[in-house]
Motif scaffolding. Sequence first.
Motif, PDB file in Angstrom:
ATOM      1  N   PRO A 197       0.727  -0.757  -0.084  1.00  0.00           N
ATOM      2  CA  PRO A 197       0.180   0.034   0.057  1.00  0.00           C
ATOM      3  C   PRO A 197       0.927   1.021  -0.061  1.00  0.00           C
ATOM      4  O   PRO A 197       0.453   2.574  -0.511  1.00  0.00           O
ATOM      5  N   VAL A 198       1.578   2.054   0.685  1.00  0.00           N
ATOM      6  CA  VAL A 198       2.129   2.380   0.819  1.00  0.00           C
ATOM      7  C   VAL A 198       3.382   2.744  -0.575  1.00  0.00           C
ATOM      8  O   VAL A 198       3.694   3.755  -1.168  1.00  0.00           O
ATOM      9  N   GLY A 199       3.811   1.248  -1.428  1.00  0.00           N
ATOM     10  CA  GLY A 199       4.402   1.085  -2.436  1.00  0.00           C
ATOM     11  C   GLY A 199       3.335   1.926  -4.157  1.00  0.00           C
ATOM     12  O   GLY A 199       3.166   2.903  -4.375  1.00  0.00           O
ATOM     13  N   LEU A 200       1.734   1.719  -3.575  1.00  0.00           N
ATOM     14  CA  LEU A 200       1.067   2.238  -4.378  1.00  0.00           C
ATOM     15  C   LEU A 200       0.869   3.864  -3.880  1.00  0.00           C
ATOM     16  O   LEU A 200       0.055   4.923  -4.668  1.00  0.00           O
ATOM     17  N   ILE A 201       0.600   4.504  -2.956  1.00  0.00           N
ATOM     18  CA  ILE A 201       0.282   5.647  -2.429  1.00  0.00           C
ATOM     19  C   ILE A 201       2.088   6.728  -3.115  1.00  0.00           C
ATOM     20  O   ILE A 201       1.473   7.942  -3.623  1.00  0.00           O
ATOM     21  N   ILE A 202       3.481   5.739  -3.122  1.00  0.00           N
ATOM     22  CA  ILE A 202       3.925   6.636  -3.573  1.00  0.00           C
ATOM     23  C   ILE A 202       4.619   6.892  -4.532  1.00  0.00           C
ATOM     24  O   ILE A 202       5.411   7.702  -5.810  1.00  0.00           O
ATOM     25  N   GLU A 203       3.810   5.740  -5.825  1.00  0.00           N
ATOM     26  CA  GLU A 203       4.049   5.924  -6.760  1.00  0.00           C
ATOM     27  C   GLU A 203       3.971   6.769  -7.943  1.00  0.00           C
ATOM     28  O   GLU A 203       2.724   7.768  -7.687  1.00  0.00           O
TER      29      GLU A 203
ATOM     30  N   VAL B 287      15.974  -3.841  -8.054  1.00  0.00           N
ATOM     31  CA  VAL B 287      15.536  -3.114  -8.629  1.00  0.00           C
ATOM     32  C   VAL B 287      15.094  -2.004  -8.457  1.00  0.00           C
ATOM     33  O   VAL B 287      15.644  -0.889  -8.823  1.00  0.00           O
ATOM     34  N   GLY B 288      14.217  -1.559  -7.024  1.00  0.00           N
ATOM     35  CA  GLY B 288      13.935  -0.217  -6.013  1.00  0.00           C
ATOM     36  C   GLY B 288      15.191   0.578  -6.124  1.00  0.00           C
ATOM     37  O   GLY B 288      15.319   1.570  -5.899  1.00  0.00           O
TER      38      GLY B 288
ATOM     39  N   LEU C  91      13.318   1.830 -14.316  1.00  0.00           N
ATOM     40  CA  LEU C  91      13.806   0.537 -13.749  1.00  0.00           C
ATOM     41  C   LEU C  91      12.443   0.462 -12.445  1.00  0.00           C
ATOM     42  O   LEU C  91      11.819  -0.384 -12.385  1.00  0.00           O
ATOM     43  N   LEU C  92      12.243   2.339 -12.356  1.00  0.00           N
ATOM     44  CA  LEU C  92      10.822   2.212 -11.104  1.00  0.00           C
ATOM     45  C   LEU C  92       9.532   2.414 -11.327  1.00  0.00           C
ATOM     46  O   LEU C  92       8.869   1.611 -10.581  1.00  0.00           O
ATOM     47  N   HIS C  93       9.420   2.880 -12.856  1.00  0.00           N
ATOM     48  CA  HIS C  93       7.931   2.885 -13.088  1.00  0.00           C
ATOM     49  C   HIS C  93       7.639   1.455 -14.058  1.00  0.00           C
ATOM     50  O   HIS C  93       6.946   1.131 -14.238  1.00  0.00           O
ATOM     51  N   ASP C  94       8.934   0.854 -14.945  1.00  0.00           N
ATOM     52  CA  ASP C  94       8.659   0.036 -15.717  1.00  0.00           C
ATOM     53  C   ASP C  94       9.094  -0.965 -15.016  1.00  0.00           C
ATOM     54  O   ASP C  94       9.218  -2.347 -15.695  1.00  0.00           O
ATOM     55  N   VAL C  95       9.856  -1.778 -14.506  1.00  0.00           N
ATOM     56  CA  VAL C  95      10.082  -3.045 -13.780  1.00  0.00           C
ATOM     57  C   VAL C  95      10.081  -2.931 -12.239  1.00  0.00           C
ATOM     58  O   VAL C  95       9.293  -4.232 -11.776  1.00  0.00           O
ATOM     59  N   HIS C  96      10.214  -2.553 -11.696  1.00  0.00           N
ATOM     60  CA  HIS C  96      10.037  -2.403  -9.949  1.00  0.00           C
ATOM     61  C   HIS C  96       8.525  -2.172  -9.813  1.00  0.00           C
ATOM     62  O   HIS C  96       8.548  -3.003  -8.702  1.00  0.00           O
ATOM     63  N   GLY C  97       7.824  -1.379 -10.672  1.00  0.00           N
ATOM     64  CA  GLY C  97       6.524  -1.239 -10.196  1.00  0.00           C
ATOM     65  C   GLY C  97       5.752  -2.590 -10.422  1.00  0.00           C
ATOM     66  O   GLY C  97       4.782  -3.334  -9.907  1.00  0.00           O
ATOM     67  N   PRO C  98       5.631  -3.298 -11.710  1.00  0.00           N
ATOM     68  CA  PRO C  98       5.448  -4.693 -11.969  1.00  0.00           C
ATOM     69  C   PRO C  98       5.352  -5.484 -11.667  1.00  0.00           C
ATOM     70  O   PRO C  98       4.377  -6.048 -11.617  1.00  0.00           O
ATOM     71  N   LEU C  99       6.753  -6.038 -11.423  1.00  0.00           N
ATOM     72  CA  LEU C  99       7.359  -6.988 -10.637  1.00  0.00           C
ATOM     73  C   LEU C  99       6.480  -6.756  -9.229  1.00  0.00           C
ATOM     74  O   LEU C  99       6.108  -7.896  -8.521  1.00  0.00           O
ATOM     75  N   ALA C 100       6.327  -6.037  -8.737  1.00  0.00           N
ATOM     76  CA  ALA C 100       5.683  -5.691  -7.285  1.00  0.00           C
ATOM     77  C   ALA C 100       4.274  -6.450  -7.831  1.00  0.00           C
ATOM     78  O   ALA C 100       3.926  -6.767  -6.690  1.00  0.00           O
TER      79      ALA C 100
END
Length: 187
Positions: free
Chosen positions: A23-29, A110-111, A144-153
């Motif tokens: 949830p924190v990741g979704l908030i700060i995305e 990745v993050g 990395l953060l938008h195209d890899v880290h987020g989808p992998l999460a």
Amino acid sequence: MTWPAFHRAIHWAVFACVLALIPVGLIIEGYERETVAAVDAALGKGAFNTLYDLHKSLGLTVLALMIVRVISRATRPAPAYAPPLRPFEKTVSGLVHLGLYALLFLVPIVGWIGVSAYPAPVPVFFLFNAKLPMEADRALSERLLHDVHGPLAILLLILALAHVGAALKHRFVDRDGAWERMVPPKS
């Protein structure tokens, strides 16, 4: 037969971290001005940055716990299922566990690389900065953060939900003892 207490503690600590990270990741995305302003307005000035720092700290905690977990797992075989899993269950369980382990390493790495490439600090519970020594590259960071880290999460979340679903099935439908392997024994 159950996992040793140490291994169960690592399992549940990783679970708790991931439960907070998603949830924190979704908030700060995205780290967009409107989001920063909205979070700070709702939770107080500086709350967004505190959440972001907490996210980084918990991500590195997951990575450290997974390193310990793999070492622990390599030195102690898994307790046997009693009764044994059916072949299909064993295959699916193995694939889900392999995917979870891989993602519990990949997502924080990745993050970590993405934030370090930004370059941004990587405070670990406000104690020290774990920023990787690398050249600033904001384009790489954003990819990395938008195209890899987020989808992998998100994939990690899906596999974690499948894992929880299977555990609950074993507990409430099959009642076959698989659940008891990872929960504290009854007194």
